[in-house]
Write a protein that holds these residues in place. Structure first.
Motif, PDB file in Angstrom:
ATOM      1  N   THR A 331       0.836  -1.208   0.000  1.00  0.00           N
ATOM      2  CA  THR A 331       0.000   0.000   0.000  1.00  0.00           C
ATOM      3  C   THR A 331       0.866   1.253   0.000  1.00  0.00           C
ATOM      4  OG1 THR A 331      -1.762  -1.167   1.179  1.00  0.00           O
ATOM      5  CG2 THR A 331      -1.806   1.241   1.244  1.00  0.00           C
ATOM      6  N   GLU A 332       1.914   1.228   0.788  1.00  0.00           N
ATOM      7  CA  GLU A 332       2.845   2.354   0.848  1.00  0.00           C
ATOM      8  C   GLU A 332       3.546   2.548  -0.498  1.00  0.00           C
ATOM      9  OE1 GLU A 332       7.193   2.649   2.827  1.00  0.00           O
ATOM     10  OE2 GLU A 332       5.574   2.299   4.267  1.00  0.00           O
ATOM     11  N   ALA A 333       3.903   1.439  -1.159  1.00  0.00           N
ATOM     12  CA  ALA A 333       4.659   1.525  -2.418  1.00  0.00           C
ATOM     13  C   ALA A 333       3.799   2.005  -3.579  1.00  0.00           C
ATOM     14  CB  ALA A 333       5.272   0.163  -2.744  1.00  0.00           C
ATOM     15  N   VAL A 334       2.558   1.507  -3.678  1.00  0.00           N
ATOM     16  CA  VAL A 334       1.714   1.858  -4.831  1.00  0.00           C
ATOM     17  C   VAL A 334       0.858   3.086  -4.567  1.00  0.00           C
ATOM     18  CG1 VAL A 334       1.676  -0.534  -5.622  1.00  0.00           C
ATOM     19  CG2 VAL A 334      -0.178   0.295  -4.160  1.00  0.00           C
ATOM     20  N   GLY A 335       0.712   3.478  -3.310  1.00  0.00           N
ATOM     21  CA  GLY A 335      -0.028   4.681  -2.976  1.00  0.00           C
ATOM     22  C   GLY A 335      -1.521   4.498  -2.853  1.00  0.00           C
ATOM     23  N   HIS A 336      -1.996   3.260  -2.835  1.00  0.00           N
ATOM     24  CA  HIS A 336      -3.428   2.982  -2.656  1.00  0.00           C
ATOM     25  C   HIS A 336      -3.571   1.530  -2.205  1.00  0.00           C
ATOM     26  CE1 HIS A 336      -3.496   0.582  -6.372  1.00  0.00           C
ATOM     27  NE2 HIS A 336      -2.759   1.541  -6.910  1.00  0.00           N
ATOM     28  N   ASN A 337      -4.797   1.127  -1.877  1.00  0.00           N
ATOM     29  CA  ASN A 337      -5.016  -0.262  -1.449  1.00  0.00           C
ATOM     30  C   ASN A 337      -5.882  -1.041  -2.430  1.00  0.00           C
ATOM     31  OD1 ASN A 337      -7.514   0.843  -1.012  1.00  0.00           O
ATOM     32  ND2 ASN A 337      -7.533   0.525   1.211  1.00  0.00           N
ATOM     33  N   ASN A 338      -6.007  -0.525  -3.645  1.00  0.00           N
ATOM     34  CA  ASN A 338      -6.823  -1.188  -4.663  1.00  0.00           C
ATOM     35  C   ASN A 338      -5.932  -2.035  -5.573  1.00  0.00           C
ATOM     36  OD1 ASN A 338      -9.034  -1.905  -6.228  1.00  0.00           O
ATOM     37  ND2 ASN A 338      -8.825  -0.113  -7.561  1.00  0.00           N
ATOM     38  N   PHE A 339      -5.342  -3.068  -5.007  1.00  0.00           N
ATOM     39  CA  PHE A 339      -4.475  -3.954  -5.781  1.00  0.00           C
ATOM     40  C   PHE A 339      -4.866  -5.402  -5.497  1.00  0.00           C
ATOM     41  CE2 PHE A 339      -2.330  -2.743  -1.825  1.00  0.00           C
ATOM     42  CZ  PHE A 339      -2.109  -3.986  -1.230  1.00  0.00           C
ATOM     43  N   ALA A 340      -4.500  -6.281  -6.418  1.00  0.00           N
ATOM     44  CA  ALA A 340      -4.821  -7.705  -6.273  1.00  0.00           C
ATOM     45  C   ALA A 340      -3.694  -8.413  -5.537  1.00  0.00           C
ATOM     46  CB  ALA A 340      -5.023  -8.336  -7.647  1.00  0.00           C
ATOM     47  N   SER A 341      -4.063  -9.311  -4.627  1.00  0.00           N
ATOM     48  CA  SER A 341      -3.063 -10.089  -3.898  1.00  0.00           C
ATOM     49  C   SER A 341      -3.549 -11.516  -3.714  1.00  0.00           C
ATOM     50  CB  SER A 341      -2.765  -9.457  -2.534  1.00  0.00           C
ATOM     51  OG  SER A 341      -3.913  -9.481  -1.699  1.00  0.00           O
ATOM     52  N   THR A 342      -2.592 -12.434  -3.669  1.00  0.00           N
ATOM     53  CA  THR A 342      -2.897 -13.851  -3.477  1.00  0.00           C
ATOM     54  C   THR A 342      -1.951 -14.440  -2.440  1.00  0.00           C
ATOM     55  OG1 THR A 342      -1.364 -14.617  -5.192  1.00  0.00           O
ATOM     56  CG2 THR A 342      -3.610 -14.082  -5.895  1.00  0.00           C
ATOM     57  N   ALA A 343      -2.380 -15.534  -1.843  1.00  0.00           N
ATOM     58  CA  ALA A 343      -1.524 -16.314  -0.948  1.00  0.00           C
ATOM     59  C   ALA A 343      -1.673 -17.772  -1.356  1.00  0.00           C
ATOM     60  CB  ALA A 343      -1.921 -16.119   0.506  1.00  0.00           C
ATOM     61  N   THR A 364      -7.482 -10.700   0.147  1.00  0.00           N
ATOM     62  CA  THR A 364      -6.462 -11.568  -0.437  1.00  0.00           C
ATOM     63  C   THR A 364      -7.083 -12.880  -0.899  1.00  0.00           C
ATOM     64  OG1 THR A 364      -4.690 -10.612   0.910  1.00  0.00           O
ATOM     65  CG2 THR A 364      -4.317 -12.815   0.021  1.00  0.00           C
ATOM     66  N   MET A 365      -6.847 -13.230  -2.154  1.00  0.00           N
ATOM     67  CA  MET A 365      -7.370 -14.479  -2.698  1.00  0.00           C
ATOM     68  C   MET A 365      -6.519 -15.651  -2.206  1.00  0.00           C
ATOM     69  SD  MET A 365      -7.931 -15.688  -6.688  1.00  0.00           S
ATOM     70  CE  MET A 365      -8.641 -14.114  -7.137  1.00  0.00           C
ATOM     71  N   ILE A 366      -7.163 -16.704  -1.742  1.00  0.00           N
ATOM     72  CA  ILE A 366      -6.463 -17.892  -1.263  1.00  0.00           C
ATOM     73  C   ILE A 366      -6.342 -18.892  -2.411  1.00  0.00           C
ATOM     74  CG2 ILE A 366      -6.583 -19.864   0.302  1.00  0.00           C
ATOM     75  CD1 ILE A 366      -7.927 -18.066   2.331  1.00  0.00           C
ATOM     76  N   ILE A 367      -5.113 -19.340  -2.652  1.00  0.00           N
ATOM     77  CA  ILE A 367      -4.839 -20.260  -3.754  1.00  0.00           C
ATOM     78  C   ILE A 367      -4.489 -21.631  -3.186  1.00  0.00           C
ATOM     79  CG2 ILE A 367      -3.517 -20.637  -5.854  1.00  0.00           C
ATOM     80  CD1 ILE A 367      -5.161 -17.980  -5.741  1.00  0.00           C
ATOM     81  N   HIS A 368      -5.307 -22.619  -3.496  1.00  0.00           N
ATOM     82  CA  HIS A 368      -5.010 -23.996  -3.116  1.00  0.00           C
ATOM     83  C   HIS A 368      -4.123 -24.634  -4.183  1.00  0.00           C
ATOM     84  CE1 HIS A 368      -9.074 -23.932  -0.774  1.00  0.00           C
ATOM     85  NE2 HIS A 368      -8.089 -23.401  -0.077  1.00  0.00           N
ATOM     86  N   ALA A 369      -3.414 -25.679  -3.808  1.00  0.00           N
ATOM     87  CA  ALA A 369      -2.480 -26.318  -4.741  1.00  0.00           C
ATOM     88  C   ALA A 369      -2.661 -27.827  -4.735  1.00  0.00           C
ATOM     89  CB  ALA A 369      -1.038 -25.965  -4.372  1.00  0.00           C
TER      90      ALA A 369
END
Length: 674
Positions: A331-343, A364-369
């Motif tokens: 959030t600090e790097a891109v300047g907003h919190n509207n980004f996609a993230s996965t774990a 955060t989207m949860i990715i199963h494997a």
């Protein structure tokens, strides 16, 4: 009126469109030239044209939307949707073809669908060598196509353990672990056909290599190229925020800090490096950020952190705290919190989640494997509870080093369908990333997962296999090719059939482990169970049981490989000559390689049984099978040269993982041939 071969066609695109769309237009011009010998003139503006023309653009571009509105072109059925396209003619006598995308990737997919459907350009042509048949005329007025993604939202590939791609495009450190830190500049040449093929197969996401270091200029160039193509980019599941933990260690070692690295004790050391990398990744707006906390390799963080908690609850809290901090850093790097993230819940993550010890931010989207050695979803996938309102996805393997397919394909279309069907049924449709290693060997599984990701319901395995064989080997060669692939997949020995027939098959990477273990036994070393993910492969208490099992397993499998080779040879005779090269490289070479590996394991097992019975390996009846094993791999290496013709010259120069020359060397040394 129809567009005729050798005509001139003007292709228009507004200059403000994304440059990835322009690159796709350039590919379209090449396709038109190859198929119809047409000269395409690329204009970066929209205007009225009297002759034949193609107008390409996105509804998100006001200039293109106005252009369509002025022509009373109805685009309402794709307006406001993601990655949809509409292809239809307009104007006097239907001379102008419109390829409209709801957004950039929608328009790109439209271009490539036109090339495939109207021009007959195979989406894998860069890998198969097959040229589309010449067309003398094309009636624009008869063309009407529209489509969009039906099943998975994010769809992409992970180029992982890419030893062959690296070796093919330039010299590199043959110690693959060293090379993982630095890609040579020539690797970008390998990435270009990967990206074009991904877009032709309607993928939208790419992990372009293992352990990318965006602070390295040549690696950042890869990120830039992915962005320029219009693809999204994400990161390896062991490098959250694009940071491999070993790089955190190296960062501090270069500054004179030699203390053991521990997020538990010194989180600020990780966070400083995370901020450094996030700042560089934030230059690009096409990033799907990977979150998590892993160890120095593909293992849990507590395997390397001496201060990590010992309880599941403590470990879950440690990882959750790191993820919360990573979101702050992004959030600090891109300047907003509207980004996609996965774990990505690979290995330990799934167990912690299932036990209720690990939680994630809602956004955060949860990715199963799946489990790489089996390419099957485990019990935890079915047992873990899904949270209402949260998005879930899937990380799947059609390739897996070292205990799965690498230089030979081994994931059956039926198995792929079975597991992706489970993902669809359980709501894991937000994301589908497939590990495809060096791509070339895994083209069948790669194309099938792409088709299922786009529209699962339309791609049943039997029908897909028929269509795939017809597209690549022609109608006359189709039936024989299907039988050959069926015989090939049926020949693998199954190590585990629990819950699914053929759950775990004996693959090329596993054969390498077996050969090394058998030569060690022949050298008088004690049998040990290695610390590997695949516990089934070496699940024996005694060397005699280990040797006896694989001697019998290969003895039973070898006649099946002989049958498969015969069926493939017969199929080759029915395939037109122009298409035989791909059948040779995609099936015959791989079949010969895995058959040679099985035969080598069998011969070494015979020799090892004699040694365990008290005979010396120097005795003729023991040394003979050892030499036979070396000969089998030497023959496979010679046959493999058929896949190094033309532009593929040097394809196996980077063979540092399966490493056939090294296996031959080890076996010869075992036989006393130094």
């Amino acid at each position: 009126m129809a567009l005729q071969a050798k005509d001139i066609v003007e292709i228009q695109m507004d200059a403000l469109e994304h440059q990835g769309l322009g690159l796709a237009v350039n590919d379209l011009i090449k396709d038109l030239c190859k198929v119809m010998d047409i000269q395409g003139i690329f204009r970066k503006y929209l205007s009225n044209v009297k002759g034949f023309s193609i107008a390409v653009g996105t509804l998100s571009n006001p200039a293109f939307s106005e252009f369509l509105t002025n022509r009373e072109f109805d685009f309402s059925n794709i307006d406001g949707k993601k990655e949809h396209y509409l292809i239809k003619s307009t104007g006097e006598e239907g001379r102008q073809l419109i390829i409209a995308g709801s957004d950039t990737r929608g328009a790109i997919y439209g271009i490539y669908d036109f090339s495939r459907s109207a021009l007959g350009v195979n989406p894998l042509y860069l890998w198969t060598g097959h040229r589309a048949a010449a067309i003398e005329s094309l009636d624009f007025s008869s063309i009407s196509m529209t489509d969009g993604p039906h099943t998975f939202s994010y769809r992409g590939w992970f180029i992982n353990d890419e030893d062959l791609l690296l070796g093919w495009t330039g010299k590199f450190d043959t110690n693959f672990q060293n090379n993982a830190f630095t890609k040579h500049a020539g690797y970008a040449d390998a990435l270009e056909p990967v990206m074009e093929t991904a877009l032709r197969l309607k993928q939208n996401l790419l992990i372009p290599c293992s352990l990318l270091d965006i602070l390295d200029p040549s690696d950042e160039d890869l990120v830039r190229r992915v962005a320029d193509r219009g693809l999204l980019i994400t990161q390896h599941h062991i490098e959250p925020l694009g940071v491999f933990p070993k790089r955190v260690l190296r960062y501090w070692q270069e500054r004179g800090d030699t203390e053991p690295l521990s997020y538990t004790k010194n989180p600020e050391k990780y966070e400083e490096v995370w901020r450094l990398y996030a700042g560089r990744w934030a230059r690009y707006d096409n990033v799907v950020w990977q979150l998590g906390l892993r160890g120095m390799g593909d293992k849990p963080v507590w395997a390397d952190d001496p201060y990590a908690p010992e309880t599941d609850s403590g470990r879950g809290q440690l990882i959750a705290g790191a993820i919360a901090k990573q979101l702050e850093v992004i959030t600090e790097a891109v300047g907003h919190n509207n980004f996609a993230s996965t774990a990505t819940l690979w290995m330990e993550g799934m167990e912690l989640l299932k036990g209720g010890h690990l939680s994630f931010p809602q956004e955060t989207m949860i990715i199963h494997a799946d489990f790489g050695p089996t390419q099957m979803l485990g019990d935890s996938f079915y047992e873990v509870k899904r949270e209402p309102g949260r998005q879930y996805g899937l990380y799947y393997h059609v390739a897996f080093w070292s205990d799965g397919p690498h230089q030979v394909q081994g994931t059956l279309p039926h198995k792929i369908h079975y597991n992706l069907q489970a993902a669809v049924q359980h709501g894991n449709t937000g994301y589908l990333v497939v590990n495809v290693t060096n791509v070339r060997e895994m083209l069948l599984g790669t194309q099938y997962t792409a088709a299922l990701g786009w529209n699962f319901e339309l791609n049943q395995p039997e029908q897909f296999m028929q269509h795939w064989a017809a597209e690549h080997y022609g109608q006359e060669g189709c039936a024989g090719a299907v039988r050959a692939y069926q015989a090939y997949f049926a020949a693998f020995h199954s190590l585990d059939n629990t819950g699914y027939d053929g759950r775990m098959l004996l693959m090329d990477g596993m054969c390498r482990r077996l050969i090394i273990k058998l030569t060690a036994i022949l050298q008088g070393q004690p049998f040990t169970k290695d610390e590997i993910q695949n516990k089934t492969l070496l699940a024996f208490d005694q060397a005699t049981d280990f040797v006896a099992y694989y001697r019998k397993a290969t003895e039973e499998a070898l006649p099946k490989w002989d049958v498969a080779l015969n069926v493939a040879y017969q199929a080759l005779q029915g395939i037109e000559k122009e298409r035989r090269e791909f059948f040779t490289t995609n099936l015959l070479v791989q079949l010969s390689l895995i058959r040679g590996l099985y035969r080598a394991v069998h011969q070494l097992s015979n020799a090892a049984e004699s040694v365990l019975a008290g005979f010396k390996k120097e005795e003729g009846h023991v040394r003979g099978p050892i030499l036979e094993a070396a000969a089998e791999l030497q023959q496979a290496a010679i046959i493999r040269l058929h896949a190094e013709r033309g532009k593929w010259k040097g394809w196996y120069d980077g063979d540092v993982l399966l490493n056939l020359p090294d296996l031959i060397r080890q076996i010869n040394e075992c036989a006393g041939n130094n």
